[in-house]
Design an enzyme around this catalytic site. Structure first.
Site, short mmCIF file in Angstrom:
data_model
loop_
_atom_site.label_atom_id
_atom_site.label_comp_id
_atom_site.label_asym_id
_atom_site.label_seq_id
_atom_site.Cartn_x
_atom_site.Cartn_y
_atom_site.Cartn_z
N ARG A 49 13.83 -45.75 -45.02
CA ARG A 49 12.80 -45.99 -44.02
C ARG A 49 11.44 -45.56 -44.58
O ARG A 49 11.30 -44.46 -45.10
CB ARG A 49 13.09 -45.24 -42.73
CG ARG A 49 12.03 -45.52 -41.66
CD ARG A 49 12.35 -44.96 -40.31
NE ARG A 49 11.32 -45.29 -39.35
CZ ARG A 49 11.32 -44.93 -38.07
NH1 ARG A 49 12.34 -44.21 -37.60
NH2 ARG A 49 10.34 -45.27 -37.27
N ASP A 99 16.46 -39.92 -33.60
CA ASP A 99 15.63 -39.11 -32.70
C ASP A 99 16.42 -37.91 -32.20
O ASP A 99 17.62 -38.03 -31.89
CB ASP A 99 15.18 -39.93 -31.49
CG ASP A 99 14.16 -41.00 -31.85
OD1 ASP A 99 13.30 -40.73 -32.71
OD2 ASP A 99 14.24 -42.10 -31.26
N ASP A 121 16.80 -45.24 -37.55
CA ASP A 121 15.89 -44.45 -36.73
C ASP A 121 16.73 -43.35 -36.09
O ASP A 121 17.78 -43.64 -35.50
CB ASP A 121 15.24 -45.33 -35.66
CG ASP A 121 14.29 -44.56 -34.77
OD1 ASP A 121 13.48 -43.79 -35.31
OD2 ASP A 121 14.36 -44.72 -33.53
N ARG A 180 13.51 -51.26 -38.59
CA ARG A 180 13.83 -50.19 -39.54
C ARG A 180 15.33 -50.14 -39.81
O ARG A 180 16.13 -50.48 -38.93
CB ARG A 180 13.36 -48.82 -39.06
CG ARG A 180 13.82 -48.40 -37.68
CD ARG A 180 12.76 -48.69 -36.65
NE ARG A 180 12.94 -47.98 -35.40
CZ ARG A 180 12.44 -48.42 -34.25
NH1 ARG A 180 11.76 -49.56 -34.21
NH2 ARG A 180 12.59 -47.74 -33.15
#
Length: 314
Positions: free
Chosen positions: A81, A95, A93, A90
């Site tokens: 990324r 989080d 990802d 992407r």
């Protein structure tokens, strides 16, 4: 050891492989305890890009929130990324959604994730992994939040090509039908989600535990080599039996698994004194209604219910 929940997404390259690789890399520094099913979701924020695959995992870690963030960002970088515009496509990802019950408000780190309540693609898999977990600020459980989030119809269980439980269901492999236990709950919950069975709070882990303790013979699963591919739940009130939350993995249908599960529950209900058994089948499920019509059920004019009567003593 602290518990954290991470959201993972990918929409470039081999999406499912990207998520598996991210979990492997994360697992070198944290303990990945549970991973949700994969869900295919529509892009959020910037729509002109490929569909995403999303998942949520629960991890235990000795890392502080700051060090966990460094691990997450390092994993994203290791997987290719690169900096781009917000909500851009992407390969991966990751989080940090939640970290224990803590609240963190820093320029580059906010916990709970500030936009998770807006995102069905976060709440749906999070509710699968931790349905009774309460949001530290909202106070509502993930199941409650997921049930009320908008756009949840855009979050669809993903069937990965080539990963087919019934590839091992050859004629010489036995489908084992046995009583459902609480240990089966996670697999059964995933099955319900995959089959879009409308389960409510009455089928939380605690409710299923009470059910399996009260009438263990009426909750059954079908499994092959440790993979649960079918489940059915029956209840008895006086002489009225009910079958609810019945499902067979859509990739394993046509093998008679649903019929075996149902006939076993039907046999047990009538042996316990049921003189009628009802089952809820959506009116638009023509195949489902035909299945139960062939088993002797008739529409009883109530919303989505079909019923079958049994002579006393039979």
């Amino acid at each position: 050891m602290p518990t954290a929940y991470l959201g993972l997404g990918s929409n470039l390259g081999d999406r499912s492989a990207n998520i598996r690789r991210a979990l492997e890399l994360l697992g070198e520094r944290v303990t990945v305890e549970r991973v949700s099913s994969l869900y295919e979701t529509e892009p959020w924020g910037y729509e002109r890009q490929p569909l995403f695959l999303n998942a949520v995992c629960r991890v235990s870690t000795a890392l502080s929130p700051r060090r966990l963030l460094l691990l997450v960002k390092g994993t994203e970088k290791a997987m290719g990324r690169s900096p781009s515009f917000r909500n851009a496509p992407r390969p991966i990802d990751i989080d940090i959604l939640l970290y224990e019950n803590r609240t963190v408000a820093q320029p580059d780190l906010a916990i709970p994730h500030p936009r998770m309540l807006e995102r069905a693609f976060v709440l749906v898999p999070l509710a699968e992994v931790a349905p009774e977990l309460a949001h530290p600020e909202e106070g509502k459980t993930m199941r409650e939040l997921a049930s009320k989030t908008k756009d949840k119809q855009k979050v669809r269980p993903y069937i990965e090509p080539g990963l087919h439980p019934c590839q091992i269901c050859r004629g010489d492999v036995k489908v084992n039908i046995h009583q459902m236990t609480v240990a089966d709950y996670e697999q059964v919950w995933r099955l319900w989600h995959l089959c879009k069975v409308p389960v409510g709070s009455s089928f939380s882990r605690e409710a299923v535990e009470r059910l399996t303790h009260h009438d263990p013979e009426l909750s059954l699963v079908a499994e092959v080599n440790g993979v649960i591919i079918g489940a059915i739940v029956g209840v008895l009130h006086g002489s009225q039996g009910r079958v609810c939350n019945h499902a067979v993995d859509i990739r394993c249908r046509g093998r008679g698994i649903g019929a075996k599960l149902f006939k076993e529950v039907e046999r047990k209900l009538t042996a316990m004194g049921a003189t009628e058994v009802e089952i809820m089948v959506p009116r638009d499920s023509l195949q489902g209604r035909k299945f139960f019509e062939d088993l002797g059920f008739k529409d009883d004019d109530r919303y989505e219910f079909m019923v079958k009567f049994y002579p006393p003593g039979k």
